[in-house]
Scaffold this active site. Structure first.
Site, PDB file in Angstrom:
ATOM      1  N   ASP A 106       3.675  25.807 -58.725  1.00  0.00           N
ATOM      2  CA  ASP A 106       4.055  26.839 -59.683  1.00  0.00           C
ATOM      3  C   ASP A 106       2.822  27.649 -60.082  1.00  0.00           C
ATOM      4  OD1 ASP A 106       6.751  26.285 -59.765  1.00  0.00           O
ATOM      5  OD2 ASP A 106       6.579  24.869 -61.418  1.00  0.00           O
TER       6      ASP A 106
ATOM      7  N   LYS B 126      -0.931  48.033 -56.247  1.00  0.00           N
ATOM      8  CA  LYS B 126      -1.576  46.734 -56.433  1.00  0.00           C
ATOM      9  C   LYS B 126      -1.748  46.494 -57.930  1.00  0.00           C
ATOM     10  CE  LYS B 126      -4.888  45.584 -53.682  1.00  0.00           C
ATOM     11  NZ  LYS B 126      -6.226  45.516 -53.022  1.00  0.00           N
TER      12      LYS B 126
ATOM     13  N   ARG C  55      -3.298  44.135 -60.894  1.00  0.00           N
ATOM     14  CA  ARG C  55      -4.301  43.115 -61.212  1.00  0.00           C
ATOM     15  C   ARG C  55      -3.742  42.171 -62.273  1.00  0.00           C
ATOM     16  NH1 ARG C  55      -7.864  43.234 -57.043  1.00  0.00           N
ATOM     17  NH2 ARG C  55      -8.533  45.373 -56.631  1.00  0.00           N
TER      18      ARG C  55
ATOM     19  N   GLY D 282       8.778  21.636 -59.692  1.00  0.00           N
ATOM     20  CA  GLY D 282       9.996  21.050 -59.157  1.00  0.00           C
ATOM     21  C   GLY D 282      10.544  20.098 -60.196  1.00  0.00           C
TER      22      GLY D 282
ATOM     23  N   GLY E 121      11.904  17.017 -60.711  1.00  0.00           N
ATOM     24  CA  GLY E 121      11.453  15.655 -60.984  1.00  0.00           C
ATOM     25  C   GLY E 121       9.999  15.580 -61.385  1.00  0.00           C
TER      26      GLY E 121
ATOM     27  N   SER F 185       8.427  31.849 -72.455  1.00  0.00           N
ATOM     28  CA  SER F 185       8.726  31.555 -71.051  1.00  0.00           C
ATOM     29  C   SER F 185      10.001  30.724 -70.978  1.00  0.00           C
ATOM     30  CB  SER F 185       7.570  30.781 -70.409  1.00  0.00           C
ATOM     31  OG  SER F 185       7.905  30.355 -69.094  1.00  0.00           O
TER      32      SER F 185
ATOM     33  N   ASP G  67      13.957  20.861 -67.683  1.00  0.00           N
ATOM     34  CA  ASP G  67      13.248  19.646 -67.281  1.00  0.00           C
ATOM     35  C   ASP G  67      12.644  18.944 -68.494  1.00  0.00           C
ATOM     36  OD1 ASP G  67      13.811  20.261 -64.599  1.00  0.00           O
ATOM     37  OD2 ASP G  67      11.994  21.473 -64.430  1.00  0.00           O
TER      38      ASP G  67
ATOM     39  N   GLY H   4       3.996  30.666 -69.080  1.00  0.00           N
ATOM     40  CA  GLY H   4       3.494  29.978 -67.901  1.00  0.00           C
ATOM     41  C   GLY H   4       4.201  28.670 -67.626  1.00  0.00           C
TER      42      GLY H   4
END
Length: 309
Positions: A14, A27, A29, A39, A41, A249, A255, A290
């Site tokens: 990630d 592009k 930055r 993932g 688990g 986020s 999870d 994040g």
């Protein structure tokens, strides 16, 4: 406290970035670059161990990106069992746009897994020594839809309890294998399971209770996004509204919810206490942008804000 193991059939590296504004062609930055093992688990194991539990990660890893995933897992001091594969481990990206506060997430399908590879994984899992096995995340191409059901049928006779958090046919067949400790679908995933829209909380509660009363799962926790969550159990359904916090986020909220509930149950909390703890953990995960997931200090603080049951 009970020990857990987690199975991640389609792990990720990630990557998260911040940018000022999304622009096509140009592009762009980035700053605040961050890498983490991911993932379902693996994320559950990260939060569970932060809370003080013991977890072993079983996962598939291969290609040029496989060693990078292995190193990231080691950096989080997780106990791991790697199943080598030929295909490259996928890389998922989350980009936070400062100008709008919106987060953009890019997640590849994952490598194709051969029958030899998923069979080897099944053989290793059948020898697992744990109290609870968490089956979490999507199945990559090449893995049969009933894979989680196969794992359940292998481990339940040994007294190992099973937690399932997946989607699509993997979730359907996993639920139908029965005898789960906990299954955590979202509202959309539960609708997929029954093949129809569930427009009201009452309809969702009824379907979740049907799963419990059929003996397919002791607990069914249905996450409703910004609305909150429902827990179905033998004593009947209960609802908790979401906490009114500013989300930075959406990565890893489900999870973290699962990890929080399992940790609470493994330390002797009641089902309702564990549900409240799970809601606090899921909420804690969205506080930070994040791939950081939930932290214990945030969970404990938010737990005071979760409605009593």
């Amino acid at each position: 406290m009970k020990d857990i193991a987690t199975l991640t059939m389609n792990p990720t590296i990630d990557v998260s970035y911040d940018i000022s504004r999304m622009r096509h062609t140009h592009k762009m930055r980035t700053d605040n670059e961050w890498y983490a093992p991911g993932g379902g688990g693996i994320n559950v194991a990260r939060v569970f161990t932060r809370l003080g539990g013991n977890a072993r990660c079983y996962y598939l890893s291969g290609g040029a990106t496989g060693p990078a995933l292995d190193g990231l897992i080691d950096s989080h001091e997780l106990v791991r069992t790697r199943i080598p594969i030929t295909g490259p481990t996928r890389i998922a990206s989350a980009v936070l746009e400062h100008e709008t506060g919106k987060e953009y997430r890019f997640t590849p399908q994952g490598p194709k897994i051969s029958e030899r590879e998923w069979t080897e994984c099944l053989d290793l899992i059948s020898q697992s020594d744990c109290d609870i096995m968490v089956l979490s995340g999507s199945l990559p191409p090449g893995v049969p839809d009933d894979y989680y059901a196969r794992v359940t049928r292998l481990l339940r006779p040994r007294g190992i309890e099973i937690v399932l958090d997946s989607s699509g046919r993997a979730l359907m067949q996993g639920i139908d294998a029965g005898s789960l400790l906990l299954v955590k679908p979202s509202q959309g995933e539960l609708q997929q399971y029954v093949g129809r829209k569930l427009d009201t909380r009452g309809e969702i509660e009824q379907v979740a209770m049907d799963i419990v009363q059929a003996g397919k799962a002791r607990l069914v926790a249905v996450t409703l996004g910004q609305e909150g969550a429902i827990l179905a159990r033998e004593g009947g359904p209960v609802f908790l509204p979401s906490l009114r916090i500013e989300a930075a986020s959406a990565v890893g909220a489900g999870d973290s919810f699962v990890a929080g509930m399992i940790f609470a149950l493994s330390t002797g909390m009641t089902e309702l206490e564990a549900f409240r703890f799970g809601v606090a953990a899921g909420s804690a995960a969205v506080l930070r942008a994040g791939t950081g997931l939930a932290y214990p200090s945030d969970i404990e603080r938010l737990l005071q804000l979760v409605e009593p049951l």
